[in-house]
Design an enzyme around this catalytic site. Sequence first.
Site, PDB file in Angstrom:
ATOM      1  N   GLU A   1       0.575  -1.421   0.052  1.00  0.00           N
ATOM      2  CA  GLU A   1      -0.309   0.146   0.234  1.00  0.00           C
ATOM      3  C   GLU A   1       0.822   1.132   0.014  1.00  0.00           C
ATOM      4  OE1 GLU A   1      -4.390  -0.341   1.273  1.00  0.00           O
ATOM      5  OE2 GLU A   1      -2.924  -1.894   3.386  1.00  0.00           O
TER       6      GLU A   1
ATOM      7  N   GLU B   1      -4.744  -9.739   3.041  1.00  0.00           N
ATOM      8  CA  GLU B   1      -4.966  -9.396   3.927  1.00  0.00           C
ATOM      9  C   GLU B   1      -6.529 -10.735   4.393  1.00  0.00           C
ATOM     10  OE1 GLU B   1      -3.529  -7.317   2.695  1.00  0.00           O
ATOM     11  OE2 GLU B   1      -2.774  -5.523   3.550  1.00  0.00           O
TER      12      GLU B   1
END
Lengths: 456, 390
Positions: A113, A134
């Site tokens: 990210e 995730e």
Amino acid sequence: MKQNFINYSERYNVSILELDDPSANTLTYHLLKELEENIFYIATNPLVRGIVIIGKGDKFFSGGVNIGMLLTAGRQHNSHFILFAAEVLELIESLPIPVVTVINGNITGGGLELALIADYRIAIAGDYNIGFPEVRLGVIPGMGGTQRLARLVGPQRALEMITQGEFISPTAAKDIGLIDVILDRENFRENAIKSAIDYILKHNLCQAKCAELYWSEKNNILIDDAVQLSINNGLAVIHVTEVANTLNSIDILIALNNYLLDLRIDEEIYSVLIDLKSEFFGKDDNVDFFSKYQKLFRYIFNKISGYPRIVAVNVHGRLKSIAMELALHCDYRFVNSTLAVSDLWQDINGESPERARFYPFLDSLIPTSRIADLVNCRFYKIQDSPENWLMRFVPPVGAGQAIGYAKLAITKGYKEPLSSSLLLERHLQEQLFMSYDSKEGMKAYVEKRKPFFTGA
Amino acid sequence: MMKSAKKLLLSDKYHRALVGWRNKHFPDFSLLDKYWNVHFPQDERFELCAKIVKVKNEKITQGKYIGNEKFKQAKDMKGSMLYQALRIIKAQCSTELGSIQQHVETVETSHSDYTKFSVMRIMAEELRHAYQMFWVLSNDSTWISTGDKKIADNLMDELLSMETGSHVLDAFNIDFTDALDNILFACFIDRVGKFQLTMQEEFAYEPMSASMRPMLHEEAFHLKTGWEVLREIAIAAVRGRSSWTLADIQKKINVWYPRALEMFGSTEGGESNIQFSFKTISNSEAVTNYIKEVMSLMRTLNTRIIQCAHPDMTRIEAGEAIQDEMPLYLPSPQFLRIRSTLDDASSLRVYDTQGKPIASNLYASYLTTVLPTKFLNTQFGKNYLLRYAN
């Protein structure tokens, strides 16, 4: 002993930020705070022409958010941490200078990210992991990953990568446009930094940012006198003293920002009062100054509006531009009972000589459509002390989490289209239904007694 | 060295909590206390307390902070270092408490009174080690994480509530099925403990490193007990005077040795522990040294077994005989592993005790030939079969 999580260096006026927290350079609160400090420095240094972000070591760029930290800390901390991380990423992204990430090894979750905010991504050749695992942990990328990945590689590929939670190779990442260039392993670090600097120098077209070097005259001792914190029974008071009148606004704002950050992840704080004893928010409190640092101001003020706790300001006298702007970003404003509220109103309504400089300043920060709302905002004149008044938001009297979420639903949702804000409202409500306080509140209502909230 | 250890008690709250925990999970402690002088007359009487000694090195000797003073307070450790330190302390403490919960199930069936009291002493000392970790957590009020001022309290509460099945490392989540488990556990698992404690003498957080020497001193008794009793049982098995055969012992080795290897962590990991100076060597180096040490002990044990079976053989001849065939052997490091295969579930492979890959549809029936049936019926055994054997 001071620990460093970001090693800072410069080459050709390009800032090189090396993530250094062995062995996976995972993202923790401490690392992000240091990253934010470095970004503040870069944002106020007109000589910096770009940023290179790289990981230390040869195994990891970053393994993402530190899972040990998430497991140790509570739910509220974790949600505040993710919010903070997302804010820092947005701040970097908003800088008017090129950002390049040099991917020196495994890059997963929050690490990816971070890389997604860059304008250009250079990666080392080899067999290592790139991806968002995730969903395998029962969560989703929460620092803008779902949005930025979809915008970079398209929604279908983003959906596949994120929902499957599997890793891809650097070659596959390059094929879908996630990586711009892959360089050989030999002398990678040196070659990649050179390539990154080349990219930055080519793409930095006389940056438009207007920053000045404030850091040389920064006085930490006086800053500690100018901005002080005291905490009592779930209420934090940030005192901005008269010393602030002699210091630079940006330094005071950064000190305020640091306190807000610490408070925001403290699960036992339910309300914050900024006690503004200073007329100026720094000696250079004026519109010109604001326009130079607009992005930083916006970033820091957003910390107040996005903080799911009531933040109030206590005003002791007339306020100048930045101080007034700060007051307007708070949820409640108190004014000293000896001061005529009309004096403050005059500033906003344009009755006073201040109007000329204050009005355009407001315009530059918020949409014109909102000015009316801000003008209508109330300055409370209360008999009681603001500290006592604010205790209504603090457990056991106030359901701290519900109050904070109500604020978020209003301040954040208000700016979005109605359908999005309704979604946000529902999401917050669902979370609240799982809280202890919602059960206690409803039980107390049925039992016709006062609730005893815990904030949980 | 041990005379200089300073003895300290926890705050009343946690001292009482651990005494309460002992009363629940180790109700026969009073017997050990009563007969301590009968079985261990030469040794200092057991006391439930923390023991602190002067650290071997006041400065950090390796990694990112080499040359700096060791961290005296938890608040000085930030970022990954803080959470990793907590993880290590939690794992350490969990193993101590977990092993007591395992030992207590079968200690009553020990083959001799001395063995029974030795195992009870091991249990008491493991409890003291847990007490020591509680001291590390509770003596320093600066164990504060961002957003959580009670991380030490939370961790201690969590540790006190753990049961077999919820401990950090899977070796401590296996139910013991007979007293042979008490012994093999001391042989293989406690030896990993020795490795960890030795490495942690250089721990960068001073209260932790100051705790290791007294723990190591006690751990030596656990290892000695394990291998001495194992030798006794193996010899009795050869002579037909034991309820266990060598095959029974081998099956237990097949259970505990892989679990011991697993405790060292991923063979590619451990780098950050060196960087933070929590441990002195990498996981792969530690596991190599461990295997070497255990192999040497196995050779000595096998030599004794051969000599016992052939009383006319000299020690040298028996040593040569075991070159051809070991009565008891260590299974391949790939056998019955979880950690190494979990990392890459897509290429999941299972191996026999010789290290040869085995088809997953044959694996369950194969395991019944090399592992104790009772082990396969434990919750751990069932879960393993569900996950790895079709």
